[in-house]
Design an enzyme around this catalytic site. Structure first.
Site, PDB file in Angstrom:
ATOM      1  N   LYS A   9     -79.209 -22.257  -5.446  1.00  0.00           N
ATOM      2  CA  LYS A   9     -78.281 -21.130  -5.400  1.00  0.00           C
ATOM      3  C   LYS A   9     -78.276 -20.481  -4.007  1.00  0.00           C
ATOM      4  O   LYS A   9     -79.152 -20.764  -3.181  1.00  0.00           O
ATOM      5  CB  LYS A   9     -78.687 -20.119  -6.483  1.00  0.00           C
ATOM      6  N   TYR A  49     -70.703 -20.805 -15.985  1.00  0.00           N
ATOM      7  CA  TYR A  49     -71.365 -19.660 -16.637  1.00  0.00           C
ATOM      8  C   TYR A  49     -70.489 -19.077 -17.749  1.00  0.00           C
ATOM      9  O   TYR A  49     -70.574 -17.882 -18.037  1.00  0.00           O
ATOM     10  CB  TYR A  49     -71.735 -18.603 -15.584  1.00  0.00           C
ATOM     11  N   ARG A  85     -86.578 -28.832 -15.933  1.00  0.00           N
ATOM     12  CA  ARG A  85     -86.612 -27.458 -16.476  1.00  0.00           C
ATOM     13  C   ARG A  85     -88.044 -26.902 -16.417  1.00  0.00           C
ATOM     14  O   ARG A  85     -88.250 -25.730 -16.110  1.00  0.00           O
ATOM     15  CB  ARG A  85     -86.111 -27.428 -17.923  1.00  0.00           C
ATOM     16  N   ARG A 102     -89.375 -21.030  -9.926  1.00  0.00           N
ATOM     17  CA  ARG A 102     -88.994 -19.614 -10.049  1.00  0.00           C
ATOM     18  C   ARG A 102     -90.235 -18.719 -10.010  1.00  0.00           C
ATOM     19  O   ARG A 102     -90.201 -17.624  -9.442  1.00  0.00           O
ATOM     20  CB  ARG A 102     -88.191 -19.391 -11.324  1.00  0.00           C
ATOM     21  N   ASN A 112     -82.578 -16.341  -8.863  1.00  0.00           N
ATOM     22  CA  ASN A 112     -83.752 -17.103  -9.294  1.00  0.00           C
ATOM     23  C   ASN A 112     -83.760 -18.516  -8.717  1.00  0.00           C
ATOM     24  O   ASN A 112     -84.278 -19.443  -9.313  1.00  0.00           O
ATOM     25  CB  ASN A 112     -83.857 -17.100 -10.823  1.00  0.00           C
ATOM     26  N   HIS A 115     -80.706 -23.599 -10.366  1.00  0.00           N
ATOM     27  CA  HIS A 115     -80.195 -23.867 -11.720  1.00  0.00           C
ATOM     28  C   HIS A 115     -80.638 -25.275 -12.095  1.00  0.00           C
ATOM     29  O   HIS A 115     -80.667 -26.156 -11.246  1.00  0.00           O
ATOM     30  CB  HIS A 115     -78.659 -23.808 -11.736  1.00  0.00           C
ATOM     31  N   GLU A 126     -72.206 -30.917 -16.877  1.00  0.00           N
ATOM     32  CA  GLU A 126     -72.400 -30.286 -15.557  1.00  0.00           C
ATOM     33  C   GLU A 126     -72.303 -31.306 -14.424  1.00  0.00           C
ATOM     34  O   GLU A 126     -71.741 -31.010 -13.362  1.00  0.00           O
ATOM     35  CB  GLU A 126     -73.745 -29.554 -15.528  1.00  0.00           C
TER      36      GLU A 126
HETATM   37  P1  IDP Z   1     -80.991 -20.443 -16.981  1.00  0.00           P
HETATM   38  O1  IDP Z   1     -80.472 -20.428 -15.559  1.00  0.00           O
HETATM   39  O2  IDP Z   1     -82.498 -20.313 -17.018  1.00  0.00           O
HETATM   40  O3  IDP Z   1     -80.486 -21.606 -17.786  1.00  0.00           O
HETATM   41  P2  IDP Z   1     -79.056 -18.727 -18.347  1.00  0.00           P
HETATM   42  O4  IDP Z   1     -79.354 -17.806 -19.498  1.00  0.00           O
HETATM   43  O5  IDP Z   1     -78.227 -19.934 -18.601  1.00  0.00           O
HETATM   44  O6  IDP Z   1     -80.467 -19.094 -17.690  1.00  0.00           O
HETATM   45  O7  IDP Z   1     -78.368 -17.820 -17.232  1.00  0.00           O
HETATM   46  C1  IDP Z   1     -77.735 -18.402 -16.118  1.00  0.00           C
HETATM   47  C2  IDP Z   1     -78.014 -17.563 -14.900  1.00  0.00           C
HETATM   48  O8  IDP Z   1     -77.456 -16.252 -15.064  1.00  0.00           O
HETATM   49  C3  IDP Z   1     -79.498 -17.290 -14.625  1.00  0.00           C
HETATM   50  O9  IDP Z   1     -80.140 -18.360 -13.984  1.00  0.00           O
HETATM   51  C4  IDP Z   1     -79.420 -16.055 -13.754  1.00  0.00           C
HETATM   52  O10 IDP Z   1     -79.059 -16.363 -12.408  1.00  0.00           O
HETATM   53  C5  IDP Z   1     -78.269 -15.295 -14.420  1.00  0.00           C
HETATM   54  N1  IDP Z   1     -78.787 -14.350 -15.428  1.00  0.00           N
HETATM   55  C6  IDP Z   1     -79.245 -14.650 -16.678  1.00  0.00           C
HETATM   56  N2  IDP Z   1     -79.641 -13.539 -17.330  1.00  0.00           N
HETATM   57  C7  IDP Z   1     -79.438 -12.514 -16.463  1.00  0.00           C
HETATM   58  C8  IDP Z   1     -79.649 -11.089 -16.549  1.00  0.00           C
HETATM   59  O11 IDP Z   1     -80.132 -10.539 -17.568  1.00  0.00           O
HETATM   60  N3  IDP Z   1     -79.299 -10.351 -15.454  1.00  0.00           N
HETATM   61  C9  IDP Z   1     -78.775 -10.917 -14.323  1.00  0.00           C
HETATM   62  N4  IDP Z   1     -78.556 -12.236 -14.206  1.00  0.00           N
HETATM   63  C10 IDP Z   1     -78.885 -13.028 -15.264  1.00  0.00           C
HETATM   64 MG    MG Z   2     -78.581 -22.002 -18.513  1.00  0.00          MG
END
Ligand code: IDP
Ligand code: MG
Length: 153
Positions: A9, A49, A85, A102, A112, A115, A126
């Site tokens: 990212k 997203y 993961r 992370r 973070n 992805h 994807e």
């Molecule tokens: P993942 O990346 O671990 O699969 P997802 O729930 O799919 O997690 O969320 C995608 C991305 O959205 C996260 O990696 C993060 O960058 C962002 N994100 C997820 N939850 C939050 C939040 O509560 N606040 C701000 N950004 C979030």
């Molecule tokens: Mg995800």
């Protein structure tokens, strides 16, 4: 063998972490089969997203993901989706275990660093979303016989 999509990212690029994180995937023994840099447009962010589009933080997430280019990778290996993961760690950097990407490089729930696809279904979707067939490479990686035992491949 499985393939999985990884995105470095915009925080990875701005913080100069691309090489260091890529090194972790390589050292694990995983095989790189696609690699490119892209500035993600509105459509790609909206699709990628989609599951978060109604969340209050979605506009911030979109702005963050468009604040700089991303580096996109397709990584191959036995059980690659789960392996990657696990290397990446849980979503929020401040909760991720030390030793994960992370956990070691992020303090944020949003910024973070990377992805990674979370299932076979999402990795197929994807990879197709971001890569054309001709951007993915099949080749013999010469360490294969030492990365896996004969009954694992
Ligand atoms: P993942 O990346 O671990 O699969 P997802 O729930 O799919 O997690 O969320 C995608 C991305 O959205 C996260 O990696 C993060 O960058 C962002 N994100 C997820 N939850 C939050 C939040 O509560 N606040 C701000 N950004 C979030
Ligand atoms: Mg995800």
């Amino acid at each position: 063998m499985e393939r999985t999509l990884v995105i470095f990212k915009p925080d990875s690029l701005n913080r100069g972490l691309v090489g260091e994180i890529l090194h972790r995937f390589e050292r694990k023994g995983l095989k790189l089969v696609g690699l490119k840099m892209m500035h993600l447009n509105d459509d790609l962010i909206g699709e990628h997203y989609f599951h978060l589009k109604d969340k209050p933080f979605f506009p911030h997430l979109k702005r963050f993901m468009q604040s700089a280019p991303s580096v996109l990778l397709v990584i191959e290996g036995v059980n690659a989706i789960t392996v990657v993961r696990n290397l990446v760690g849980v979503t929020k950097g401040y909760e991720a275990e030390a030793g994960t990407i992370r956990g070691d490089y992020s303090l944020s729930g949003q910024c973070n660093v990377v992805h990674a696809s979370d299932s076979q279904v999402s990795s197929d979707i994807e990879i197709a979303r971001f890569f054309k067939d001709e951007e993915l490479f099949s080749y013999d990686k010469i360490d294969l016989d030492f990365v896996y035992s004969v009954d694992e491949i």
